[in-house]
Write an enzyme that holds these catalytic residues in place. Structure first.
Site, PDB file in Angstrom:
ATOM      1  N   GLU A  61       0.871  -8.210   4.098  1.00 35.94           N
ATOM      2  CA  GLU A  61      -0.358  -8.065   4.895  1.00 35.94           C
ATOM      3  C   GLU A  61      -1.455  -7.747   3.904  1.00 35.94           C
ATOM      4  O   GLU A  61      -1.514  -6.646   3.362  1.00 35.94           O
ATOM      5  CB  GLU A  61      -0.195  -6.976   5.954  1.00 35.94           C
ATOM      6  CG  GLU A  61      -1.298  -6.987   6.994  1.00 35.94           C
ATOM      7  CD  GLU A  61      -2.425  -6.006   6.702  1.00 35.94           C
ATOM      8  OE1 GLU A  61      -3.475  -6.465   6.152  1.00 35.94           O
ATOM      9  OE2 GLU A  61      -2.266  -4.823   7.002  1.00 35.94           O
TER      10      GLU A  61
ATOM     11  N   LYS B   9       6.726   3.104  -2.301  1.00 39.31           N
ATOM     12  CA  LYS B   9       5.790   3.254  -3.407  1.00 39.31           C
ATOM     13  C   LYS B   9       4.402   3.279  -2.771  1.00 39.31           C
ATOM     14  O   LYS B   9       3.853   2.244  -2.388  1.00 39.31           O
ATOM     15  CB  LYS B   9       5.911   2.084  -4.398  1.00 39.31           C
ATOM     16  CG  LYS B   9       5.099   2.292  -5.699  1.00 39.31           C
ATOM     17  CD  LYS B   9       3.617   2.115  -5.484  1.00 39.31           C
ATOM     18  CE  LYS B   9       2.824   2.350  -6.759  1.00 39.31           C
ATOM     19  NZ  LYS B   9       1.466   2.852  -6.510  1.00 39.31           N
ATOM     20  N   HIS B  10       3.853   4.468  -2.622  1.00 46.14           N
ATOM     21  CA  HIS B  10       2.559   4.602  -1.961  1.00 46.14           C
ATOM     22  C   HIS B  10       1.430   4.500  -2.979  1.00 46.14           C
ATOM     23  O   HIS B  10       1.643   4.552  -4.193  1.00 46.14           O
ATOM     24  CB  HIS B  10       2.495   5.941  -1.218  1.00 46.14           C
ATOM     25  CG  HIS B  10       1.784   5.871   0.084  1.00 46.14           C
ATOM     26  ND1 HIS B  10       0.695   5.036   0.297  1.00 46.14           N
ATOM     27  CD2 HIS B  10       1.965   6.538   1.260  1.00 46.14           C
ATOM     28  CE1 HIS B  10       0.270   5.193   1.541  1.00 46.14           C
ATOM     29  NE2 HIS B  10       1.035   6.085   2.149  1.00 46.14           N
TER      30      HIS B  10
ATOM     31  N   SER C  78      -4.044  -5.448  -1.597  1.00 42.74           N
ATOM     32  CA  SER C  78      -4.976  -6.453  -2.082  1.00 42.74           C
ATOM     33  C   SER C  78      -4.274  -7.782  -2.336  1.00 42.74           C
ATOM     34  O   SER C  78      -3.050  -7.855  -2.483  1.00 42.74           O
ATOM     35  CB  SER C  78      -5.623  -5.974  -3.384  1.00 42.74           C
ATOM     36  OG  SER C  78      -4.663  -5.938  -4.434  1.00 42.74           O
TER      37      SER C  78
ATOM     38  N   CYS D 137      -8.513  -3.548   6.886  1.00 47.11           N
ATOM     39  CA  CYS D 137      -8.343  -4.998   6.783  1.00 47.11           C
ATOM     40  C   CYS D 137      -8.704  -5.692   8.087  1.00 47.11           C
ATOM     41  O   CYS D 137      -9.201  -6.820   8.077  1.00 47.11           O
ATOM     42  CB  CYS D 137      -6.900  -5.329   6.405  1.00 47.11           C
ATOM     43  SG  CYS D 137      -6.413  -4.753   4.763  1.00 47.11           S
TER      44      CYS D 137
END
Length: 461
Positions: free
Chosen positions: A234, A160-161, A213, A268
């Site tokens: 992550e 699921k991109h 997020s 990140c």
């Protein structure tokens, strides 16, 4: 959010996709489960041959893929090329090393003799279909660093991109299919975020990995916890970049710029908080701000561009609000800080000094080319500032003093400590964080074992 390719350099919607309905999602879940039953029995050599073919195909597609990445999320074209090349490298690394990383482990016979065993071993077996919820900022790399080890371990993947990189998502499914992986081994789910919960709750999905997020991580972790499913998360990062008096200040300032603005600052693991010893603070700040100000902001398709647009209008608004809040609270703007006129979601490289704990930017992640500067009186204060964050993804330390290196490695609350260089991910090194940056590890042997059933095999005398 619609599933669409929107060019962030001008805001033009280039292509829109219809979200998959419940019937299509169900078909793909059935296919994933059925494929796993047979794919799990393939050998490492068979999987490696297919993954090597995928790497070769990606090499051949590199220029086309790079332009697709730049079009969908705005990173400079040369960085998009580097991302695609890195993905091919990771595929080859796992193809060549997975068998050794997942080889049976046998304890010494004398150690297990008192259990009544004539022989015992540990075997790594695949779990099944793994759901990957992936972000837009490294739309190819984030997926490949999950997919390559997962497929080599014998799992199958469901992607699921992010909704703003649908072309990349569909390309990845096609890439693995062209490489010879059986249909259903790697599938893209063109669905919105609201549909993720139902997929994760499906009993055919055995585990999940998410890069994104903190709210998204909480949602996935909550559902996975309720369903008792393994997850790797992550999440965000606000990495410290510490400069001590013994450092090569000129080199540190040069690398600091790249560390902050790589991927248009939307990473990140980008260094975001620059913590500088008072003895070298002025020299570093002058060099750093000057280099940031000199960067070329513009069309990401042009090779001379250093910083392209942010990936979304909302992303730019969020960044502006952080900067404006800091300035209202007394931060000093050394460069940048104002939105440019014209189309596209551009924001200039910005350096803020005189940061205090009351400012939002001190505790929230700035996802764009904005750096914050802190002055530290000594090593203890530098560590205190570095750890004064809800995040703990990675860190950078610049010093030639080995005693200081040992202190930083011991005391920094982060998943990585990079000494005299910027944080980077590599297939052979584990990647992940602590605190609100998530848990679990990607890459290396640690990453490939995350989605394995670590099985004890015991033989009686």
């Amino acid at each position: 959010m619609p599933i669409a390719t929107v060019n962030p350099a001008n805001g033009e919607t280039l292509k829109t996709y219809q979200a998959m309905g419940e019937e299509e999602v169900e078909r793909r879940l059935q296919l994933a489960e059925a494929t796993f039953r047979t794919y799990r029995t393939t050998t490492f050599d068979e999987r490696a041959r297919m993954l090597h073919r995928a790497a070769g195909l990606l090499d051949g597609d590199l220029d086309e893929v790079a332009r697709m990445l730049t079009t969908e999320m705005g990173k400079p074209l040369r960085q998009a090329r580097a991302e695609a090349a890195k993905c091919a490298k990771a595929m080859r690394w796992y193809a060549d090393n997975a068998a050794d990383l997942l080889a049976d482990e046998e304890p010494d016979a004398a150690d297990v003799k008192d259990s009544g065993a004539s022989r015992a071993l540990v075997r790594y077996r695949p779990l099944g279909p793994v759901l990957a919820v992936m972000p837009w900022n490294f739309p190819l790399w984030q997926v490949v660093r999950f997919a390559a080890p997962a497929l080599m371990a014998g799992n199958v993947g469901l992607l699921k991109h992010a909704s703003n990189v649908p072309q990349t998502a569909l390309y990845l499914e096609d890439l693995f299919h062209r490489a010879g992986f059986p249909e259903g081994t790697f599938q893209t789910l063109l669905i919105g975020s609201a549909a993720v919960d139902d997929v994760l709750r499906d009993e055919r999905v055995r585990a999940a990995t998410l890069t994104g997020s903190e709210p998204a991580g909480r949602a996935v972790a909550s559902t996975a916890g309720e369903m008792i499913k393994k997850t790797v998360l992550e999440l965000g990062g606000s990495d410290p970049f510490v400069v001590m008096p013994s450092a090569d200040v000129e080199r540190a300032a040069q690398v600091a710029v790249t560390a902050r603005v790589q991927n248009n600052g939307q990473s990140c693991i980008a260094a975001k908080r620059f913590i500088v010893h008072t003895d070298v603070y002025d020299a570093f700040a002058e060099r750093f701000a000057a280099r940031m100000k000199a960067l070329t902001v513009g069309d990401p398709m042009e090779d001379g561009t250093d910083v392209g647009p942010l990936a979304s209008e909302q992303g730019r608004t969020d960044l502006e609000e952080l900067v404006d809040d800091a300035v209202r609270s007394g931060a000093t703007v050394l460069c940048g800080g104002e939105r440019p006129d014209g189309p596209g979601w551009f924001y200039p490289p910005t350096v803020l000094a005189d940061i205090t704990r009351e400012m939002r930017i001190h505790r929230e992640e700035a996802f764009g080319p904005v750096a914050t500067l802190y002055r530290a009186a000594d090593l203890d204060e530098a560590v205190l500032i570095a750890n004064d964050s809800p995040f703990g993804l990675s860190s950078n330390v610049w010093t030639r003093d080995e005693d200081e290196v040992d202190r930083f490695v011991r005391d920094l609350e982060a998943g990585g400590v990079f000494v005299n260089g910027m944080t980077a991910s590599h297939p052979a090194l584990p990647f992940g964080g602590v605190k609100r940056s998530g848990y679990g590890r990607e890459l290396s042997g640690h990453g490939i074992r995350e989605f394995c059933n670590i099985t004890t095999v015991w033989h009686g005398a």
